[in-house]
Design a protein around this motif. Sequence first.
Motif, PDB file in Angstrom:
ATOM      1  N   GLY A  39      -5.258 -13.834  -1.277  1.00 22.19           N
ATOM      2  CA  GLY A  39      -4.278 -12.993  -1.940  1.00 22.19           C
ATOM      3  C   GLY A  39      -2.885 -13.195  -1.369  1.00 22.19           C
ATOM      4  N   ILE A  40      -2.804 -13.320  -0.059  1.00 21.79           N
ATOM      5  CA  ILE A  40      -1.526 -13.560   0.602  1.00 21.79           C
ATOM      6  C   ILE A  40      -0.934 -14.888   0.136  1.00 21.79           C
ATOM      7  N   VAL A  41      -1.749 -15.929   0.113  1.00 27.68           N
ATOM      8  CA  VAL A  41      -1.284 -17.243  -0.329  1.00 27.68           C
ATOM      9  C   VAL A  41      -0.829 -17.188  -1.784  1.00 27.68           C
ATOM     10  N   THR A  42      -1.613 -16.561  -2.637  1.00 26.96           N
ATOM     11  CA  THR A  42      -1.269 -16.471  -4.063  1.00 26.96           C
ATOM     12  C   THR A  42       0.054 -15.746  -4.261  1.00 26.96           C
ATOM     13  N   LEU A  43       0.222 -14.601  -3.602  1.00 25.50           N
ATOM     14  CA  LEU A  43       1.469 -13.855  -3.733  1.00 25.50           C
ATOM     15  C   LEU A  43       2.654 -14.664  -3.216  1.00 25.50           C
ATOM     16  N   HIS A  44       2.449 -15.396  -2.140  1.00 25.82           N
ATOM     17  CA  HIS A  44       3.533 -16.230  -1.603  1.00 25.82           C
ATOM     18  C   HIS A  44       3.879 -17.359  -2.564  1.00 25.82           C
ATOM     19  N   MET A  45       2.888 -18.008  -3.137  1.00 33.19           N
ATOM     20  CA  MET A  45       3.158 -19.083  -4.104  1.00 33.19           C
ATOM     21  C   MET A  45       3.954 -18.558  -5.292  1.00 33.19           C
ATOM     22  N   LEU A  46       3.581 -17.387  -5.787  1.00 35.09           N
ATOM     23  CA  LEU A  46       4.319 -16.787  -6.903  1.00 35.09           C
ATOM     24  C   LEU A  46       5.748 -16.463  -6.488  1.00 35.09           C
ATOM     25  N   HIS A  47       5.914 -15.967  -5.292  1.00 32.88           N
ATOM     26  CA  HIS A  47       7.250 -15.680  -4.757  1.00 32.88           C
ATOM     27  C   HIS A  47       8.074 -16.968  -4.677  1.00 32.88           C
ATOM     28  N   GLN A  48       7.463 -18.037  -4.210  1.00 29.53           N
ATOM     29  CA  GLN A  48       8.147 -19.340  -4.122  1.00 29.53           C
ATOM     30  C   GLN A  48       8.602 -19.812  -5.499  1.00 29.53           C
ATOM     31  N   MET A  49       7.870 -19.408  -6.537  1.00 27.03           N
ATOM     32  CA  MET A  49       8.221 -19.767  -7.914  1.00 27.03           C
ATOM     33  C   MET A  49       9.286 -18.826  -8.482  1.00 27.03           C
ATOM     34  N   GLY A  50       9.648 -17.790  -7.730  1.00 27.31           N
ATOM     35  CA  GLY A  50      10.622 -16.820  -8.207  1.00 27.31           C
ATOM     36  C   GLY A  50      10.041 -15.786  -9.149  1.00 27.31           C
ATOM     37  N   VAL A  51       8.733 -15.590  -9.084  1.00 29.59           N
ATOM     38  CA  VAL A  51       8.044 -14.669  -9.982  1.00 29.59           C
ATOM     39  C   VAL A  51       7.666 -13.396  -9.218  1.00 29.59           C
ATOM     40  N   VAL A  52       8.006 -12.263  -9.804  1.00 27.80           N
ATOM     41  CA  VAL A  52       7.585 -10.977  -9.254  1.00 27.80           C
ATOM     42  C   VAL A  52       6.444 -10.475 -10.129  1.00 27.80           C
ATOM     43  N   VAL A  53       5.309 -10.227  -9.516  1.00 27.82           N
ATOM     44  CA  VAL A  53       4.122  -9.823 -10.272  1.00 27.82           C
ATOM     45  C   VAL A  53       3.644  -8.449  -9.825  1.00 27.82           C
ATOM     46  N   ASP A  54       2.807  -7.845 -10.654  1.00 28.76           N
ATOM     47  CA  ASP A  54       2.099  -6.641 -10.261  1.00 28.76           C
ATOM     48  C   ASP A  54       0.938  -7.062  -9.369  1.00 28.76           C
ATOM     49  N   ALA A  55       0.870  -6.469  -8.188  1.00 22.64           N
ATOM     50  CA  ALA A  55      -0.236  -6.729  -7.259  1.00 22.64           C
ATOM     51  C   ALA A  55      -1.081  -5.466  -7.192  1.00 22.64           C
ATOM     52  N   LEU A  56      -2.244  -5.523  -7.789  1.00 25.17           N
ATOM     53  CA  LEU A  56      -3.159  -4.388  -7.817  1.00 25.17           C
ATOM     54  C   LEU A  56      -4.060  -4.456  -6.596  1.00 25.17           C
ATOM     55  N   THR A  57      -4.152  -3.361  -5.884  1.00 30.71           N
ATOM     56  CA  THR A  57      -5.052  -3.330  -4.739  1.00 30.71           C
ATOM     57  C   THR A  57      -5.873  -2.054  -4.783  1.00 30.71           C
ATOM     58  N   LEU A  58      -7.143  -2.197  -4.535  1.00 27.42           N
ATOM     59  CA  LEU A  58      -8.048  -1.049  -4.551  1.00 27.42           C
ATOM     60  C   LEU A  58      -7.862  -0.257  -3.261  1.00 27.42           C
ATOM     61  N   ASP A  59      -7.298   0.926  -3.397  1.00 25.02           N
ATOM     62  CA  ASP A  59      -7.126   1.816  -2.258  1.00 25.02           C
ATOM     63  C   ASP A  59      -8.244   2.853  -2.335  1.00 25.02           C
ATOM     64  N   THR A  60      -9.323   2.546  -1.683  1.00 28.24           N
ATOM     65  CA  THR A  60     -10.524   3.381  -1.744  1.00 28.24           C
ATOM     66  C   THR A  60     -10.382   4.677  -0.965  1.00 28.24           C
ATOM     67  N   GLY A  61      -9.309   4.795  -0.200  1.00 26.94           N
ATOM     68  CA  GLY A  61      -9.163   5.941   0.688  1.00 26.94           C
ATOM     69  C   GLY A  61      -9.829   5.696   2.023  1.00 26.94           C
ATOM     70  N   LEU A  62     -10.390   4.492   2.172  1.00 29.41           N
ATOM     71  CA  LEU A  62     -11.106   4.141   3.401  1.00 29.41           C
ATOM     72  C   LEU A  62     -10.538   2.887   4.062  1.00 29.41           C
ATOM     73  N   LEU A  63      -9.311   2.517   3.683  1.00 28.60           N
ATOM     74  CA  LEU A  63      -8.697   1.317   4.252  1.00 28.60           C
ATOM     75  C   LEU A  63      -8.231   1.589   5.684  1.00 28.60           C
ATOM     76  N   PHE A  64      -8.208   0.544   6.474  1.00 26.83           N
ATOM     77  CA  PHE A  64      -7.751   0.660   7.854  1.00 26.83           C
ATOM     78  C   PHE A  64      -6.222   0.710   7.894  1.00 26.83           C
ATOM     79  N   PRO A  65      -5.661   1.361   8.913  1.00 23.37           N
ATOM     80  CA  PRO A  65      -4.198   1.402   9.054  1.00 23.37           C
ATOM     81  C   PRO A  65      -3.576  -0.002   9.080  1.00 23.37           C
ATOM     82  N   GLU A  66      -4.285  -0.959   9.653  1.00 22.99           N
ATOM     83  CA  GLU A  66      -3.776  -2.329   9.716  1.00 22.99           C
ATOM     84  C   GLU A  66      -3.587  -2.929   8.322  1.00 22.99           C
ATOM     85  N   THR A  67      -4.419  -2.520   7.381  1.00 24.97           N
ATOM     86  CA  THR A  67      -4.295  -3.022   6.009  1.00 24.97           C
ATOM     87  C   THR A  67      -3.043  -2.460   5.355  1.00 24.97           C
ATOM     88  N   TYR A  68      -2.788  -1.178   5.537  1.00 24.98           N
ATOM     89  CA  TYR A  68      -1.560  -0.585   4.992  1.00 24.98           C
ATOM     90  C   TYR A  68      -0.322  -1.230   5.625  1.00 24.98           C
TER      91      TYR A  68
END
Length: 183
Positions: A39-68
Amino acid sequence: MLDFNSLNASLVYPEDILQWAVAAYGDRLAVVTSFQGTGIVTLHMLHQMGVVVDALTLDTGLLFPETYELMERLQERIHFNLIPVKPELTVAEQAAQYGDALWSRDPDACCRMRKVIPLDRVLGGYDAWIAGLRRDQSKSRSTVQAIAWDARNERVKISPLADWTEEMVWTYIHAYELPYNAL
């Protein structure tokens, strides 16, 4: 209907696949990511192309602080529209209704409530979605195509890194000095 075989034969590199996807779907395209390496690589590649996209992430309420923290750092570095996808019930509401630790007693039911249903709901606003699937991840993913029809969600599913290995993902992350989850 798209000719997926021709598309997959002609679009080999992830950047080409992403350029095609952006041209074909524009703002009806979303990246679904848990902010793992692909996901990080994909978002970076899109950024390199100058594209801003919607990034959907499942926030289950159980994510670690490091993820946020990673989401925040990455969003500061490469701009995208972060859309947290949350289940209908909070963890406390789910526990009150179904008992504590449903994920350990009935992981399928918990996953359905906290991931599957919320993702199904939000994907309805898009014609295509980008996933981080790679063929080397498991035997069940060994035949993943870069561009395919997702019958379950009734839209096009794009896996631009399908041909990549885990080593390639980490080489890219380190080469561009991208942040990643400490966990």
